[in-house]
Design a protein around this motif. Structure first.
Motif, PDB file in Angstrom:
ATOM      1  N   ASP A 282       4.433  17.278  49.948  1.00  0.00           N
ATOM      2  CA  ASP A 282       5.592  16.720  50.657  1.00  0.00           C
ATOM      3  C   ASP A 282       6.071  17.607  51.793  1.00  0.00           C
ATOM      4  OD1 ASP A 282       5.679  14.574  48.811  1.00  0.00           O
ATOM      5  OD2 ASP A 282       6.752  15.855  47.389  1.00  0.00           O
ATOM      6  N   ASN A 283       5.473  18.785  51.947  1.00  0.00           N
ATOM      7  CA  ASN A 283       5.957  19.792  52.894  1.00  0.00           C
ATOM      8  C   ASN A 283       7.397  20.180  52.571  1.00  0.00           C
ATOM      9  OD1 ASN A 283       5.656  21.558  55.091  1.00  0.00           O
ATOM     10  ND2 ASN A 283       6.553  20.090  56.515  1.00  0.00           N
ATOM     11  N   GLN A 284       7.682  20.299  51.286  1.00  0.00           N
ATOM     12  CA  GLN A 284       9.005  20.721  50.817  1.00  0.00           C
ATOM     13  C   GLN A 284       9.072  22.241  50.791  1.00  0.00           C
ATOM     14  OE1 GLN A 284       9.948  19.496  46.831  1.00  0.00           O
ATOM     15  NE2 GLN A 284      11.882  20.635  46.761  1.00  0.00           N
ATOM     16  N   PRO A 285      10.014  22.845  51.519  1.00  0.00           N
ATOM     17  CA  PRO A 285      10.060  24.309  51.586  1.00  0.00           C
ATOM     18  C   PRO A 285      10.677  24.926  50.341  1.00  0.00           C
ATOM     19  CG  PRO A 285      11.875  23.385  52.823  1.00  0.00           C
ATOM     20  CD  PRO A 285      11.051  22.211  52.343  1.00  0.00           C
ATOM     21  N   LEU A 286      10.426  26.204  50.168  1.00  0.00           N
ATOM     22  CA  LEU A 286      11.115  26.976  49.145  1.00  0.00           C
ATOM     23  C   LEU A 286      12.597  27.089  49.513  1.00  0.00           C
ATOM     24  CD1 LEU A 286       8.552  29.917  48.758  1.00  0.00           C
ATOM     25  CD2 LEU A 286       8.962  28.083  47.098  1.00  0.00           C
ATOM     26  N   PRO A 287      13.443  27.517  48.577  1.00  0.00           N
ATOM     27  CA  PRO A 287      14.851  27.754  48.931  1.00  0.00           C
ATOM     28  C   PRO A 287      14.961  28.753  50.081  1.00  0.00           C
ATOM     29  CG  PRO A 287      14.559  27.773  46.549  1.00  0.00           C
ATOM     30  CD  PRO A 287      13.195  27.707  47.136  1.00  0.00           C
ATOM     31  N   LEU A 288      15.993  28.592  50.891  1.00  0.00           N
ATOM     32  CA  LEU A 288      16.145  29.374  52.112  1.00  0.00           C
ATOM     33  C   LEU A 288      16.115  30.875  51.859  1.00  0.00           C
ATOM     34  CD1 LEU A 288      16.675  29.318  55.168  1.00  0.00           C
ATOM     35  CD2 LEU A 288      19.130  29.252  54.657  1.00  0.00           C
ATOM     36  N   GLU A 289      16.691  31.316  50.745  1.00  0.00           N
ATOM     37  CA  GLU A 289      16.762  32.756  50.491  1.00  0.00           C
ATOM     38  C   GLU A 289      15.373  33.381  50.260  1.00  0.00           C
ATOM     39  OE1 GLU A 289      17.915  30.499  46.681  1.00  0.00           O
ATOM     40  OE2 GLU A 289      18.419  30.452  48.822  1.00  0.00           O
ATOM     41  N   GLN A 290      14.365  32.554  50.073  1.00  0.00           N
ATOM     42  CA  GLN A 290      13.012  33.082  49.883  1.00  0.00           C
ATOM     43  C   GLN A 290      12.249  33.222  51.206  1.00  0.00           C
ATOM     44  OE1 GLN A 290      10.693  31.773  46.500  1.00  0.00           O
ATOM     45  NE2 GLN A 290      12.497  30.854  45.525  1.00  0.00           N
ATOM     46  N   PHE A 291      12.929  32.931  52.308  1.00  0.00           N
ATOM     47  CA  PHE A 291      12.385  33.190  53.643  1.00  0.00           C
ATOM     48  C   PHE A 291      13.037  34.479  54.153  1.00  0.00           C
ATOM     49  CE2 PHE A 291      11.637  28.731  53.065  1.00  0.00           C
ATOM     50  CZ  PHE A 291      10.520  28.403  53.835  1.00  0.00           C
ATOM     51  N   PRO A 292      12.353  35.607  54.100  1.00  0.00           N
ATOM     52  CA  PRO A 292      12.996  36.881  54.459  1.00  0.00           C
ATOM     53  C   PRO A 292      13.332  36.979  55.939  1.00  0.00           C
ATOM     54  CG  PRO A 292      10.636  37.175  54.099  1.00  0.00           C
ATOM     55  CD  PRO A 292      10.965  35.777  53.670  1.00  0.00           C
ATOM     56  N   GLN A 293      14.423  37.698  56.211  1.00  0.00           N
ATOM     57  CA  GLN A 293      14.823  37.955  57.599  1.00  0.00           C
ATOM     58  C   GLN A 293      14.062  39.152  58.151  1.00  0.00           C
ATOM     59  OE1 GLN A 293      19.336  37.356  56.237  1.00  0.00           O
ATOM     60  NE2 GLN A 293      19.165  38.053  58.346  1.00  0.00           N
TER      61      GLN A 293
END
Length: 311
Positions: A282-293
């Motif tokens: 589905d191209n569903q992303p992980l929760p935002l906090e799992q995308f590091p800055q």
């Protein structure tokens, strides 16, 4: 018919790859948080991310103006045979820059409502006043003085104007290239054929400085050409960067090894993008906090999504 989807379709582009390599959090906002942010009933965060996604900066805005102007001049020349003088081109660039400044300083509410149809400069939005940095303004003024003349005298424009064996094919269109089942987006600035030499020429206008990524972009163009046109040999493709700041044309002859490397880059890049998906189907992303800055504070300062990370 337009269909509203919970998650965007997955596709690959060089700009998408560069964004992920730069900052995963920026990547998340650019391609996932902002999705559906144009809808009236969208979540506030999606609306905010969509607005910020449409911020531009002075250099990017200048580049888009010049690309639009070049497309208009070439299209008009092919229909009428007339090329406007350098002074007129500079005047049109100046007018568009002024319109962008007026949008940014006087039409904030219009931009909030329709961010894709109204210009907002990053420098104004995140600045402390309704003024652009003086150093940037002077830099753009200098580029404006040289770019128009370099375009008119460019190797590509000279060929279009004086070579009778030129067959115009397409320009400034979003095109889709398939690498296996993967959808890859490319934008060709200009494509034409020299029928006398049997050469396919892709011209890419550059309003900034040379970049290490330029060869990768050129290879994508060649892949698109091989897939969509009856090109006999890779050697028949000429890919030309027209650097309008320097007034320099650089031609590249690609080989199969280079194309294979680009396809390998796409494959490894897609693998990394997939690591950030909850559901690849589905191209569903992980929760935002799992995308590091990123740890690059200077990069954060010029990021469109600065206020989402540093409220």
């Amino acid at each position: 018919m337009f269909e509203i989807k919970t998650y965007p379709d997955f596709s690959w582009s060089l700009s998408r790859h560069k964004t992920l390599m730069h900052c995963a959090r920026q990547y998340a906002h650019q391609y996932y948080t902002s999705h559906n942010g144009w809808l009236k009933n969208a979540e506030p965060l999606s609306k905010q991310a969509y607005r910020l996604k449409n911020l531009t900066n002075l250099e990017m805005f200048f580049g888009s103006i010049v690309h639009d102007l070049i497309e208009n001049v070439i299209d008009n020349y092919l229909n009428t045979g007339w090329i406007p003088p350098e002074d007129e081109l500079r005047g049109r660039i100046r007018t568009s820059l002024n319109e962008g400044f007026v949008d940014s300083t006087r039409r904030m509410e219009a931009w909030k409502q329709k961010p894709k149809k109204t210009t907002m400069f990053h420098e104004i939005y995140y600045g402390s006043s309704n003024q652009l940095p003086e150093g940037k303004v002077e830099k753009i003024k200098g580029r404006m003085q040289t770019t128009a003349g370099h375009f008119l005298n460019s190797r590509t424009m000279q060929e279009l104007a004086y070579n009778e064996n030129i067959e115009f094919l397409e320009s400034e269109k979003f095109r889709i290239l398939y690498v296996g089942r993967l959808k890859v987006f490319v934008v060709l600035d200009l494509l034409y054929k020299d029928t006398e030499r049997n050469k396919w020429i892709i011209a890419d206008w550059k309003t900034g400085k040379k970049s290490e990524e330029d060869p990768y972009q050129l290879a994508l163009y060649a892949l698109y050409l091989l897939e969509n046109y009856e090109v006999d040999n890779l050697e028949d493709i000429i890919i030309r960067n027209e650097y309008l700041l320097e007034g320099e044309a650089v031609e590249h002859q690609l080989d199969h090894v280079t194309l294979e490397k680009v396809q390998e880059l796409i494959g490894s890049s897609v693998e990394r993008m997939t690591e950030y998906l909850e559901s690849p189907v589905d191209n569903q992303p992980l929760p935002l906090e799992q995308f590091p800055q990123t740890n690059d504070e200077r990069a954060c300062r010029v990021c469109n999504f600065y206020e989402l990370c540093f409220s």
